[in-house]
Enzyme design. Structure first.
Site, PDB file in Angstrom:
ATOM      1  N   PRO A 177      -6.549   3.258  -3.011  1.00 29.51           N
ATOM      2  CG  PRO A 177      -7.304   4.969  -1.658  1.00 29.51           C
ATOM      3  CD  PRO A 177      -6.716   3.613  -1.602  1.00 29.51           C
ATOM      4  CD  GLU A 178      -2.450   2.010  -8.259  1.00 29.04           C
ATOM      5  OE1 GLU A 178      -2.068   2.477  -9.339  1.00 29.04           O
ATOM      6  OE2 GLU A 178      -2.317   0.823  -7.957  1.00 29.04           O
ATOM      7  NE  ARG A 184       4.767  -1.828  -3.412  1.00 29.23           N
ATOM      8  CZ  ARG A 184       4.065  -0.741  -3.714  1.00 29.23           C
ATOM      9  NH1 ARG A 184       4.674   0.405  -3.843  1.00 29.23           N
ATOM     10  NH2 ARG A 184       2.777  -0.809  -3.871  1.00 29.23           N
ATOM     11  CE  LYS A 194      -0.155   6.796  -6.559  1.00 32.43           C
ATOM     12  NZ  LYS A 194       0.755   5.758  -6.037  1.00 32.43           N
TER      13      LYS A 194
END
Length: 472
Positions: free
Chosen positions: A2-3, A263, A58
DNA sequence: GCAACTGTTGCTTA
DNA sequence: CTAAGCAACAGTTG
């Protein structure tokens, strides 16, 4: 996964299903999921009717009767299933389920258990810890001044900036890369250096990317809601994330990936104005350092993996890590290089582990060097580039060769010429020779070397200067 | 079989 | 204050 777009889609799907239902009971398998007081949560959630759902960044919010609000964050893998059948859908990844008044169940399935839930009173919601610091969603940003002001004193890189939910909320790792790619912005530039033009592009592209994804999510995420877990990403067309090594769809340059703040960050070096990086590799005593030096004189940033290794061995914190991993190499608290050399010779498994350990530390240092030097060409001398599997970390790989290795070694007054030449065989340079973008042959004069390096430099420099076809 | 990597965030430490 | 690193966890991939 989920973004923001997924959360929005889940909201839309769940809204149709559960609004109007009442939560009769809750069964919790993973207590840490509940971030507010556990007993209050269990007590207060019961017999609450779901009035509506909303989303902030979010976060998904269930608005409940009696002015309660349930706040959910899915983190990496959280999912909600609304199902009639409970038993067949309970597994070790179910953190919690709600029993609804119509006999159905709302199951929270979260493989990695990072997801969180909070129960608040409605009036606490705007000021609650998770939401208080949340920045604007792209479509609520009025103008570039908002970003310029927020980033004014931020020393972090643009990639980190887009992940900073306190400025723009809703972008995650995937869409942050997409936004930067579409905006043709260098992910490693400092946020405080962002100009008005760039800020405008970010706002427009963030808006578009998220809206497109919501649109696409609506059609594909349907499988999310009935039982079986969702696999993969939504069918929105991603042009940056996952495209490492592929040609850029805009300009054809090879897409690259570096790590910032842990990241993965994928980008087009040409479109996004990241100056190319060059690895110099080759066997021992072929003149790599000379080549590096010439690149330096041409105005490139330069670094050397060998020097990085030396600096590692001089670093307290690195030695601590090394000791934790290979305690038997330390005598009286000090690293005994003799043991290292002996063991390297007789224990293959150790050698692999040790080399991997050193190389991964060097790789981190090289990555740091590269992401901090993206305005001009960065050149790094990495003798064992292929053994360390680092060839893909650079835009170009330059090999240096010479048939005068023996002479050069003797010139250096090396005592172990034969031994050095023997070690040489370990270098898998020859096997990987076809991966080289350029070869420099160091058989003649300094002038010849300079002219060859000059040719390589201008070829790479001009490739960089190529402009992109489109710009937003 | 192990090591590296994965969609997120927030807390601890320097 | 910032910045970095890690922790929470379990699965997949090379």
């Amino acid at each position: 996964m989920p973004e923001l777009p997924e959360v929005e889609t889940i909201k839309r799907i769940l809204s149709k299903d559960v609004v109007g239902l009442t939560i009769k009971d809750v069964t919790v398998f993973y207590k840490r999921l509940i971030q507010t007081d556990y007993d209050e949560f269990v007590l207060n959630i019961k017999n609450k009717k779901i009035l509506s759902l909303s989303r902030k960044g979010k976060y998904l919010i269930f608005h409940l009767s009696d002015d309660f609000a349930l706040l959910v964050h899915f983190r990496m893998e959280g999912k909600f299933f609304h199902l009639k059948d409970l038993e067949s859908n309970l597994n070790k990844h179910v953190s919690l389920y709600f029993t609804m008044d119509d006999g159905s169940y709302m199951i929270f399935n979260d493989v990695r258990k990072f997801g969180v839930m909070c129960l608040y009173k409605e009036e606490e919601l705007p000021d609650c810890k998770p939401l208080k610091e949340l920045g604007l969603e792209p479509w609520d940003i009025k103008g570039p001044e908002y970003l310029l002001e927020a980033y004014k004193h931020k020393g972090y890189m643009m990639k980190e900036a887009l992940l900073d939910q306190s400025v723009i909320s809703g972008l995650g790792n995937i869409y942050a890369d997409e936004v930067l790619y579409r905006s043709k912005i260098n992910p490693f530039m400092k946020a405080k250096d962002l100009n008005e033009e760039e800020a405008k592009k970010i706002i427009v592209n963030a808006d578009e990317v998220l809206k497109e994804a919501i649109k696409a999510g609506g059609s594909t995420i349907r499988t999310y809601h009935p039982a079986q877990g969702v696999s993969g990403l939504m069918q929105v067309s991603l042009k940056a994330y996952g495209h490492e090594g592929k040609p850029c769809e805009e300009c054809g340059a090879r897409m690259e990936k570096r790590y910032v703040g842990g990241r993965g960050t994928t980008y087009c070096p040409r479109c996004q104005h990241v100056a190319p990086s060059i690895a110099i590799t080759g066997k021992i005593a072929v003149g790599k350092s000379q080549v590096l030096e010439i690149f330096s004189s041409l105005g490139c940033y330069t670094a050397s993996a060998d020097e990085m290794v030396h600096s590692l061995y001089a670093s307290e914190s690195f030695l601590k890590l090394l000791k934790a991993r290979f305690p038997f190499l330390f005598v009286d608290g000090k690293l005994d290089k003799g043991i290292v050399i002996t063991k390297m010779g007789e224990d293959k498994k150790f050698r692999r582990g040790y080399e991997t350990f050193i190389w991964s530390a060097v790789r981190d240092l090289i990555n740091t060097f590269l992401i901090n030097h993206t305005d001009k060409i960065a050149v790094v001398e990495v003798p064992l580039l292929f053994d360390a599997k680092m060839e893909d970390d650079f835009t170009f790989v330059v090999g240096v060769e010479s048939d005068k290795q023996r002479e050069y070694l003797e010139e250096r007054e090396d005592h172990d010429v034969e031994k050095r030449l023997a070690i040489n065989k370990r270098n898998s340079y020859d096997l990987n020779r076809k991966k080289l973008d350029y070869v420099i042959v160091n058989n003649g004069t300094r002038e010849s070397l300079m002219s060859q390096v000059g040719t390589v430099f201008s070829s790479i420099y001009n490739a960089k200067a190529n402009t992109c076809k489109k710009s937003h």
